[in-house]
Design an enzyme around this catalytic site. Structure first.
Site, PDB file in Angstrom:
ATOM      1  N   HIS A   1      -3.112   7.404   2.522  1.00 46.24           N
ATOM      2  CA  HIS A   1      -3.569   6.113   1.982  1.00 46.24           C
ATOM      3  C   HIS A   1      -4.910   5.755   2.620  1.00 46.24           C
ATOM      4  CE1 HIS A   1      -4.030   1.950   1.152  1.00 46.24           C
ATOM      5  NE2 HIS A   1      -3.646   1.553   2.353  1.00 46.24           N
TER       6      HIS A   1
ATOM      7  N   ASN B   1     -10.283   0.321   0.066  1.00 42.45           N
ATOM      8  CA  ASN B   1      -8.811   0.357   0.134  1.00 42.45           C
ATOM      9  C   ASN B   1      -8.262  -0.248  -1.162  1.00 42.45           C
ATOM     10  OD1 ASN B   1      -6.092  -0.302   0.604  1.00 42.45           O
ATOM     11  ND2 ASN B   1      -6.424  -0.703   2.776  1.00 42.45           N
TER      12      ASN B   1
ATOM     13  N   CYS C   1       0.813  -1.230   0.000  1.00 50.57           N
ATOM     14  CA  CYS C   1       0.000   0.000   0.000  1.00 50.57           C
ATOM     15  C   CYS C   1       0.845   1.279   0.000  1.00 50.57           C
ATOM     16  CB  CYS C   1      -0.955   0.006   1.190  1.00 50.57           C
ATOM     17  SG  CYS C   1      -2.155  -1.334   1.086  1.00 50.57           S
TER      18      CYS C   1
END
Ligand code: UT7
Length: 346
Positions: free
Chosen positions: A269, A299, A127
């Site tokens: 993020h 996500n 990520c």
């Protein structure tokens, strides 16, 4: 604690030489939507649990046959269009879900964008992939290897998620975002400021796909059922995410010579809405300065930050001249933060 680049005392000061300047941004999400009600119908979960624990209402998912490269090509095309550009000197693709374990996906993406022949390679930082990719692209530019770089971050996370695992299936989703960077000066709008990166491999088991790599293959033992899927120790990850993003953000802001009050937009993020709130609260960034699209897209791994930026530009949430703080955290563990003053884009 792992220090590396994350310790500002190791930094000689603001980066000298050629800066990497953002001159284009683009994003793409696949059209298919999965709602919390859809998940409720096949998992032991509820719309209420998902919304209150993660902040997610819907997410985009790839249809069978669509791969990461398909998302990456579309986002890359849009970023090149936004930069009014058709040629770059390198393509960097941040992804955890390459089309195949070998070769890298970036060369195929470059070829499909008509950029065949340029150096093209993948960056693997889960990520935090966009920020690791940003550092890589900035390095290519600073060293003079490239004048212009297309950085794409794309993940088809649902292709590695166990559809029966309620702890991951409700969170992760698919998408892509991209930026075009060119060589420029550090004072220019769009110039990427100091980038802070860190990792902690002692915690590598917190987020993992256990099977399919050399460790499992060389053991001679067949993979345990389920080990081909992405696995995450959610609670422990949560704690690290809040601490690392907060710490890296403070370091990046300090290295840029900013104060937190100077940050007009926090683009973190999109891991989980509660994580974002905890980080922003600790940093004391007011609610109206926090960008968020997690309710609509979930996500999306490496794609999360550029997707957030591109959508914010589209909906007026991000304007030229605003000072943006980027931060990410994910498997590795790996984390990072960077600053940029947002440019006027065509
Ligand atoms: O992208 C970068 C890396 N990833 C992250 O940063 C994500 C970090 N972690 C998280 O976002 C959160 O930890 C989760 C959303 C994964 C889980 O939320 P949580 O508040 O940490 O829940 P938990 O894992 O502590 O579980 C609480 C309860 C458990 O039940 P018991 O043991 O209290 O009875 C879970 O079994 O919630 C249960 N649970 C669920 N219930 C309904 C876990 N997932 C679900 C679900 N629906 N989908």
């Amino acid at each position: 604690m792992t220090i590396g680049l994350a310790d500002p005392s190791l930094r000689p000061g603001p980066p000298q030489g050629r800066a990497a300047v953002i001159v284009g941004v683009g994003a793409y999400v696949p059209p298919d939507l999965v709602s919390n009600a859809d998940l409720e119908s096949r998992l032991d979960t509820s719309d209420e649990w998902i919304r209150t624990r993660t902040g997610i209402s819907t997410r985009h998912v790839v249809s069978p046959g669509t791969a990461t490269s398909d998302l990456a090509v579309e986002a890359g095309r849009r970023a090149l269009k936004s930069a009014d550009d058709s040629q770059v000197d390198a393509v960097v693709l941040a992804t955890t879900t390459p089309d195949r374990p070998c070769p890298a996906t970036a060369p195929e993406v470059a070829a499909r964008l008509g950029l065949g022949g340029v150096p093209a390679f993948d960056v693997s930082a889960v990520c935090t992939g966009f920020l690791y990719g940003l550092a890589t692209a900035a390095g290519l530019i600073a060293s003079g290897i490239a004048e212009r770089v297309l950085l794409i971050a794309a993940d088809a996370f649902t292709t590695i998620i166990d559809p029966t695992d309620r702890t991951t299936a409700v969170i992760f989703a698919d998408g892509a975002g991209a930026v075009v960077l060119r060589a420029g000066e550090s004072w220019e709008p769009g110039a990427v400021g100091p980038i802070v990166l860190g990792s902690d491999g002692d915690q590598s088991d917190l987020i993992t796909v256990p099977a399919g790599g050399s460790r499992q293959r060389s053991s001679g033992e067949p993979a345990k059922p389920g080990d081909e899927f992405f696995q995450m120790a959610g609670r422990a990850t949560y704690r690290h995410a809040v601490e690392r993003m907060t710490e890296a953000s403070l370091q990046a802001v300090a290295a840029a010579g900013w104060a937190i009050e100077d940050v007009d937009r926090l683009a973190a993020h999109q891991a989980n809405a509660r994580i974002l709130e905890a980080v922003a609260d600790r940093l004391a960034v007011p609610a109206e300065r926090r960008l968020s699209n997690i309710a609509r897209v979930g996500n999306t791994g490496a794609a999360s930050i550029p997707l957030l930026l591109a959508q914010a530009v589209e909906n007026g949430g991000l304007e030229a001249g605003q000072r943006v703080l980027l931060t990410a955290f994910g498997g590795g563990l790996a984390w990072g933060a960077a600053t940029v003053t947002w440019p006027a884009l065509g």
